[in-house]
Design a protein around this motif. Structure first.
Motif, PDB file in Angstrom:
ATOM      1  N   ILE A 257      -4.045  23.943 107.258  1.00  0.00           N
ATOM      2  CA  ILE A 257      -5.404  24.401 107.579  1.00  0.00           C
ATOM      3  C   ILE A 257      -6.395  23.769 106.620  1.00  0.00           C
ATOM      4  CG2 ILE A 257      -6.932  26.428 107.496  1.00  0.00           C
ATOM      5  CD1 ILE A 257      -4.568  28.056 108.659  1.00  0.00           C
ATOM      6  N   ASP A 258      -6.039  23.726 105.346  1.00  0.00           N
ATOM      7  CA  ASP A 258      -6.910  23.123 104.341  1.00  0.00           C
ATOM      8  C   ASP A 258      -7.158  21.644 104.660  1.00  0.00           C
ATOM      9  OD1 ASP A 258      -8.417  23.404 101.914  1.00  0.00           O
ATOM     10  OD2 ASP A 258      -6.855  22.216 100.916  1.00  0.00           O
ATOM     11  N   VAL A 259      -6.105  20.908 105.033  1.00  0.00           N
ATOM     12  CA  VAL A 259      -6.251  19.498 105.399  1.00  0.00           C
ATOM     13  C   VAL A 259      -7.169  19.369 106.605  1.00  0.00           C
ATOM     14  CG1 VAL A 259      -5.031  17.502 106.370  1.00  0.00           C
ATOM     15  CG2 VAL A 259      -4.077  18.709 104.415  1.00  0.00           C
ATOM     16  N   ALA A 260      -6.952  20.193 107.616  1.00  0.00           N
ATOM     17  CA  ALA A 260      -7.761  20.120 108.839  1.00  0.00           C
ATOM     18  C   ALA A 260      -9.229  20.407 108.553  1.00  0.00           C
ATOM     19  CB  ALA A 260      -7.223  21.102 109.880  1.00  0.00           C
ATOM     20  N   LEU A 261      -9.502  21.425 107.747  1.00  0.00           N
ATOM     21  CA  LEU A 261     -10.896  21.758 107.442  1.00  0.00           C
ATOM     22  C   LEU A 261     -11.564  20.682 106.602  1.00  0.00           C
ATOM     23  CD1 LEU A 261     -10.722  25.608 106.841  1.00  0.00           C
ATOM     24  CD2 LEU A 261     -11.603  24.380 108.838  1.00  0.00           C
ATOM     25  N   ARG A 262     -10.833  20.088 105.688  1.00  0.00           N
ATOM     26  CA  ARG A 262     -11.403  18.998 104.885  1.00  0.00           C
ATOM     27  C   ARG A 262     -11.703  17.780 105.750  1.00  0.00           C
ATOM     28  NH1 ARG A 262     -10.660  19.718  99.202  1.00  0.00           N
ATOM     29  NH2 ARG A 262      -9.371  21.525  98.805  1.00  0.00           N
TER      30      ARG A 262
ATOM     31  N   THR B 169     -12.376  17.697 108.938  1.00  0.00           N
ATOM     32  CA  THR B 169     -13.412  17.926 109.950  1.00  0.00           C
ATOM     33  C   THR B 169     -14.735  18.384 109.342  1.00  0.00           C
ATOM     34  OG1 THR B 169     -12.658  20.204 110.327  1.00  0.00           O
ATOM     35  CG2 THR B 169     -11.736  18.476 111.748  1.00  0.00           C
ATOM     36  N   GLY B 170     -14.805  18.415 108.012  1.00  0.00           N
ATOM     37  CA  GLY B 170     -16.057  18.773 107.359  1.00  0.00           C
ATOM     38  C   GLY B 170     -16.256  20.260 107.154  1.00  0.00           C
ATOM     39  N   GLY B 171     -15.234  21.041 107.407  1.00  0.00           N
ATOM     40  CA  GLY B 171     -15.338  22.479 107.230  1.00  0.00           C
ATOM     41  C   GLY B 171     -15.180  22.929 105.797  1.00  0.00           C
ATOM     42  N   ARG B 172     -14.660  22.036 104.941  1.00  0.00           N
ATOM     43  CA  ARG B 172     -14.425  22.374 103.535  1.00  0.00           C
ATOM     44  C   ARG B 172     -14.598  21.112 102.717  1.00  0.00           C
ATOM     45  NH1 ARG B 172      -9.042  25.534 103.108  1.00  0.00           N
ATOM     46  NH2 ARG B 172     -10.183  27.190 104.089  1.00  0.00           N
TER      47      ARG B 172
ATOM     48  N   LEU C   7      -0.690   8.348  97.336  1.00  0.00           N
ATOM     49  CA  LEU C   7      -1.337   9.357  98.162  1.00  0.00           C
ATOM     50  C   LEU C   7      -1.168  10.722  97.519  1.00  0.00           C
ATOM     51  CD1 LEU C   7      -0.100   8.336 101.719  1.00  0.00           C
ATOM     52  CD2 LEU C   7      -2.337   7.913 100.724  1.00  0.00           C
ATOM     53  N   THR C   8      -2.183  11.543  97.673  1.00  0.00           N
ATOM     54  CA  THR C   8      -2.064  12.918  97.218  1.00  0.00           C
ATOM     55  C   THR C   8      -1.175  13.672  98.199  1.00  0.00           C
ATOM     56  OG1 THR C   8      -3.954  13.699  98.493  1.00  0.00           O
ATOM     57  CG2 THR C   8      -4.405  12.844  96.259  1.00  0.00           C
ATOM     58  N   PHE C   9      -0.748  14.844  97.807  1.00  0.00           N
ATOM     59  CA  PHE C   9       0.083  15.665  98.694  1.00  0.00           C
ATOM     60  C   PHE C   9      -0.665  15.951  99.992  1.00  0.00           C
ATOM     61  CE2 PHE C   9       1.730  19.821 100.156  1.00  0.00           C
ATOM     62  CZ  PHE C   9       3.039  19.442 100.402  1.00  0.00           C
ATOM     63  N   GLN C  10      -1.963  16.239  99.894  1.00  0.00           N
ATOM     64  CA  GLN C  10      -2.756  16.511 101.098  1.00  0.00           C
ATOM     65  C   GLN C  10      -2.829  15.290 102.004  1.00  0.00           C
ATOM     66  OE1 GLN C  10      -6.384  18.498 100.943  1.00  0.00           O
ATOM     67  NE2 GLN C  10      -5.336  20.399 100.464  1.00  0.00           N
ATOM     68  N   GLN C  11      -2.939  14.104 101.438  1.00  0.00           N
ATOM     69  CA  GLN C  11      -2.965  12.889 102.255  1.00  0.00           C
ATOM     70  C   GLN C  11      -1.616  12.667 102.931  1.00  0.00           C
ATOM     71  OE1 GLN C  11      -4.258  10.337  99.062  1.00  0.00           O
ATOM     72  NE2 GLN C  11      -6.239   9.998 100.042  1.00  0.00           N
TER      73      GLN C  11
END
Length: 184
Positions: free
Chosen positions: A70-75, A77-80, A110-114
Motif C-alpha cells: 500500500i505504501d509503494v502504491a500511494l507513493r 500515485t502521489g498519495g504519499r 534498489l531500495t526495498f520499496q523499489q
C-alpha cells in the motif's frame, strides 16, 4: 476446461497438458532475480517486466506485507510523499560532488520499496481480469477483486486505498493496482 471435458475428465492427462504447457515453464528473467535485481539497469528491469507482462516470464518479488505494498502504491500515485517528514524532501542542498564534474551513471542498489514495486502496474495498465468490464459500479468491481483473493468483504482500509487509487488515474489502472496490492 474444454480439454478436460473432451478427454472424458481424465485428470492425469489434463495435469500433464498443464505441466507441459509453455506457461508452466516460464522462468524469472535474470534482471528480476533477488541477486541481480540490485545491479540490473533500469532498461534491463523494464524489459524483464515487459516479458512478465506478456506472460513470457515470471517475476520474483521479495516477500512484503500488504502495508508495504500500500505504501509503494500511494507513493507511486502521489498519495504519499517519500520520507517520514515531507519537509525533509523540500529544498535539499545539492551535494558539491554533483556540481564539480559529471560522472558516468552509477547503478545504485534498489531500495526495498523499489524491489517490491518492480512490477507495479503503470498508468495505462488494463483490468486485471477482463470480465470486470461487465460490472459498471466501481465499488462492486473492488468487491469482486476482494472475492478473488479469498476475502468476504471490503475492509475500510481497502476501500480507502481503492478510492485513493481511483482518484489518481484511470479506473482500469486503479483496479489493476489494487489487485497488485491484494493478490500477494
Amino acid at each position: 476446461s474444454d480439454d478436460l471435458q473432451m478427454s472424458g475428465f481424465d485428470i492425469a492427462r489434463t495435469l500433464s497438458a498443464i505441466i507441459s504447457s509453455p506457461m508452466a515453464r516460464r522462468s524469472v528473467p535474470e534482471a528480476l532475480t533477488e541477486e541481480k535485481l540490485l545491479v540490473a539497469s533500469d532498461e534491463e528491469r523494464m524489459r524483464a517486466v515487459e516479458l512478465a507482462g506478456a506472460f513470457a516470464a515470471a517475476i520474483q518479488a521479495p516477500n512484503s506485507s500488504r502495508k508495504q505494498r500500500i505504501d509503494v502504491a500511494l507513493r507511486r500515485t502521489g498519495g504519499r510523499l517519500g520520507g517520514s517528514d515531507p519537509a525533509t524532501i523540500l529544498a535539499q542542498p545539492i551535494p558539491s560532488s554533483i556540481s564539480q564534474s559529471p560522472s558516468p551513471i552509477s547503478l545504485r542498489p534498489l531500495t526495498f520499496q523499489q524491489r517490491i514495486g518492480v512490477d507495479f502496474p503503470s498508468d495505462d495498465a488494463p483490468l486485471p481480469v477482463s470480465w470486470l468490464r461487465s460490472i459498471d459500479d466501481y465499488d462492486m468491481q473492488v468487491q469482486h477483486l476482494v472475492y478473488m483473493t479469498g476475502g468476504n468483504r471490503v475492509s475500510d482500509e481497502v476501500r480507502e486505498i481503492a478510492d485513493s487509487l481511483n482518484a489518481s488515474g484511470s479506473t482500469e489502472a486503479a483496479l489493476h493496482r489494487l489487485w497488485w496490492i491484494l493478490r500477494r
